[in-house]
Design a protein around this motif. Structure first.
Motif, PDB file in Angstrom:
ATOM      1  N   PHE A 130       1.261  18.091  19.852  1.00  0.00           N
ATOM      2  CA  PHE A 130       1.154  17.019  18.876  1.00  0.00           C
ATOM      3  C   PHE A 130       0.718  17.634  17.547  1.00  0.00           C
ATOM      4  O   PHE A 130      -0.113  18.543  17.530  1.00  0.00           O
ATOM      5  N   ALA A 131       1.263  17.118  16.439  1.00  0.00           N
ATOM      6  CA  ALA A 131       0.864  17.578  15.109  1.00  0.00           C
ATOM      7  C   ALA A 131       0.576  16.346  14.250  1.00  0.00           C
ATOM      8  O   ALA A 131       1.497  15.610  13.879  1.00  0.00           O
ATOM      9  N   TYR A 132      -0.711  16.112  13.970  1.00  0.00           N
ATOM     10  CA  TYR A 132      -1.098  14.953  13.159  1.00  0.00           C
ATOM     11  C   TYR A 132      -1.358  15.397  11.722  1.00  0.00           C
ATOM     12  O   TYR A 132      -2.193  16.263  11.471  1.00  0.00           O
ATOM     13  N   ASN A 133      -0.620  14.790  10.784  1.00  0.00           N
ATOM     14  CA  ASN A 133      -0.785  15.094   9.366  1.00  0.00           C
ATOM     15  C   ASN A 133      -1.755  14.088   8.757  1.00  0.00           C
ATOM     16  O   ASN A 133      -1.436  12.904   8.651  1.00  0.00           O
ATOM     17  N   HIS A 134      -2.932  14.553   8.365  1.00  0.00           N
ATOM     18  CA  HIS A 134      -3.980  13.686   7.841  1.00  0.00           C
ATOM     19  C   HIS A 134      -3.535  12.988   6.554  1.00  0.00           C
ATOM     20  O   HIS A 134      -3.877  11.832   6.317  1.00  0.00           O
ATOM     21  N   ASP A 135      -2.809  13.694   5.698  1.00  0.00           N
ATOM     22  CA  ASP A 135      -2.418  13.148   4.398  1.00  0.00           C
ATOM     23  C   ASP A 135      -1.313  12.106   4.519  1.00  0.00           C
ATOM     24  O   ASP A 135      -1.326  11.080   3.827  1.00  0.00           O
ATOM     25  N   GLU A 136      -0.359  12.357   5.407  1.00  0.00           N
ATOM     26  CA  GLU A 136       0.803  11.466   5.531  1.00  0.00           C
ATOM     27  C   GLU A 136       0.598  10.334   6.532  1.00  0.00           C
ATOM     28  O   GLU A 136       1.312   9.332   6.489  1.00  0.00           O
TER      29      GLU A 136
ATOM     30  N   VAL B 215      -6.636  21.058  26.787  1.00  0.00           N
ATOM     31  CA  VAL B 215      -6.216  20.774  25.414  1.00  0.00           C
ATOM     32  C   VAL B 215      -6.873  21.775  24.472  1.00  0.00           C
ATOM     33  O   VAL B 215      -8.086  21.987  24.518  1.00  0.00           O
ATOM     34  N   GLU B 216      -6.052  22.412  23.630  1.00  0.00           N
ATOM     35  CA  GLU B 216      -6.552  23.292  22.583  1.00  0.00           C
ATOM     36  C   GLU B 216      -6.133  22.719  21.232  1.00  0.00           C
ATOM     37  O   GLU B 216      -5.063  22.104  21.126  1.00  0.00           O
ATOM     38  N   THR B 217      -6.958  22.913  20.216  1.00  0.00           N
ATOM     39  CA  THR B 217      -6.628  22.390  18.894  1.00  0.00           C
ATOM     40  C   THR B 217      -6.877  23.440  17.817  1.00  0.00           C
ATOM     41  O   THR B 217      -7.689  24.352  18.000  1.00  0.00           O
ATOM     42  N   PHE B 218      -6.156  23.303  16.717  1.00  0.00           N
ATOM     43  CA  PHE B 218      -6.508  24.077  15.528  1.00  0.00           C
ATOM     44  C   PHE B 218      -5.999  23.345  14.293  1.00  0.00           C
ATOM     45  O   PHE B 218      -5.036  22.583  14.341  1.00  0.00           O
ATOM     46  N   ARG B 219      -6.692  23.572  13.180  1.00  0.00           N
ATOM     47  CA  ARG B 219      -6.375  22.914  11.917  1.00  0.00           C
ATOM     48  C   ARG B 219      -5.616  23.890  11.025  1.00  0.00           C
ATOM     49  O   ARG B 219      -5.967  25.061  10.907  1.00  0.00           O
ATOM     50  N   ARG B 220      -4.568  23.386  10.377  1.00  0.00           N
ATOM     51  CA  ARG B 220      -3.739  24.195   9.493  1.00  0.00           C
ATOM     52  C   ARG B 220      -3.403  23.348   8.271  1.00  0.00           C
ATOM     53  O   ARG B 220      -2.518  22.510   8.325  1.00  0.00           O
ATOM     54  N   GLY B 221      -4.132  23.534   7.215  1.00  0.00           N
ATOM     55  CA  GLY B 221      -3.940  22.686   6.043  1.00  0.00           C
ATOM     56  C   GLY B 221      -4.253  21.238   6.380  1.00  0.00           C
ATOM     57  O   GLY B 221      -5.288  20.940   6.973  1.00  0.00           O
ATOM     58  N   PRO B 222      -3.352  20.311   6.053  1.00  0.00           N
ATOM     59  CA  PRO B 222      -3.601  18.897   6.348  1.00  0.00           C
ATOM     60  C   PRO B 222      -3.206  18.497   7.769  1.00  0.00           C
ATOM     61  O   PRO B 222      -3.246  17.314   8.117  1.00  0.00           O
TER      62      PRO B 222
ATOM     63  N   SER C 228      -3.758   7.075   7.753  1.00  0.00           N
ATOM     64  CA  SER C 228      -4.054   8.359   7.128  1.00  0.00           C
ATOM     65  C   SER C 228      -5.568   8.520   7.069  1.00  0.00           C
ATOM     66  O   SER C 228      -6.236   7.938   6.220  1.00  0.00           O
ATOM     67  N   VAL C 229      -6.121   9.290   7.991  1.00  0.00           N
ATOM     68  CA  VAL C 229      -7.570   9.469   8.071  1.00  0.00           C
ATOM     69  C   VAL C 229      -7.898  10.941   8.221  1.00  0.00           C
ATOM     70  O   VAL C 229      -7.079  11.739   8.671  1.00  0.00           O
ATOM     71  N   GLU C 230      -9.102  11.303   7.830  1.00  0.00           N
ATOM     72  CA  GLU C 230      -9.589  12.667   8.029  1.00  0.00           C
ATOM     73  C   GLU C 230     -10.109  12.764   9.454  1.00  0.00           C
ATOM     74  O   GLU C 230     -11.119  12.149   9.810  1.00  0.00           O
TER      75      GLU C 230
END
Length: 237
Positions: free
Chosen positions: A216-222, A172-179, A140-142
């Motif tokens: 891919f969806a990486y959850n920073h918190d989990e 590759v395209e990325t975007f942040r959505r909450g965590p 779990s990393v930022e």
């Protein structure tokens, strides 16, 4: 039951006032089916006009109407609003008419906020997915996404698909959505040949290499990673 795109349906459902703006925005100012007298569901003059255009121009306009169709749903409206919020541009959609149907609202956004409209497809695609493969054993990393990280991921996916004759190029395209940070990966897929008419009306074989989509969806918190793709099981693992 999934909705099916129909050119006639989109033209019937979008108010004529917005369709008139749309035709003019695409450089068709000379097209005038007598807009002031045209019935709201009278689409034959528009269908005839689109059909008589050169194939490349007709395809461009049909693709634009398909985009309007894709966001003319509750998931699409949510994607529009969230995209505007993530971009800090919620005020751009302040004038979005609430008294129009979903098709009218999607077309209004296409005409008045085209950048938000096109960017909304990333969120719409994510929210439309029903199946994910998940692993929950990551740290779990930022995560701070860099251009080098995107390039490394693209190279790794290309290398994995090389033996199948796919993945020659990869974006590759990325975007942040909450965590959650989403990675949309588009590697080249297998070559496909289609018979198409060119602008002179001649039938030709057109060879294209479309891309496939891996998300891919990486959850920073989990510390979890979810994957959605049509890859075979071994490649997913």
């Amino acid at each position: 039951m999934p909705r099916r795109f129909s050119l006639a349906t989109v033209l019937r459902m979008v108010p004529n006032g917005l369709l008139r703006q749309w035709f003019e925005q695409h450089g068709n100012d000379d097209f005038d089916p007598d807009w002031d007298r045209l019935g709201e569901r009278e689409v034959d003059p528009m269908l005839d006009f689109l059909t008589d255009l050169p194939p490349t121009k007709s395809a461009e306009l049909e693709k634009d109407l398909r985009d309007v169709f894709e966001l003319a749903c509750d998931v699409g409206m949510n994607a529009l609003n969230e995209t505007a919020r993530l971009q800090g541009s919620s005020d751009v959609l302040a004038g979005l008419p609430t008294n129009m149907n979903l098709y009218g609202r999607s077309m209004w956004a296409r005409l008045n906020a085209p950048e938000i409209h096109s960017a909304s497809f990333l969120i719409r695609d994510v929210d439309d997915l029903s199946y994910w493969r998940t692993r929950k054993d990551l740290p779990s990393v930022e995560l701070r996404v860099t251009e080098e990280m995107r390039d490394n991921l693209a190279d790794a996916i290309s290398a994995m698909l090389k033996s199948e004759g796919r993945g020659q190029q990869c974006s590759v395209e990325t975007f942040r959505r909450g965590p959650v940070t989403y990675f949309f990966v588009y590697p080249d897929d297998f070559i496909r040949s289609d018979q198409v008419h060119d602008d002179t009306g001649r039938l030709n074989i057109q060879t294209v290499r479309p891309t496939m989509e891996i998300i891919f969806a990486y959850n920073h918190d989990e510390g979890s990673l979810r994957l959605s793709s049509n890859l075979h099981k071994a490649a997913k693992e």
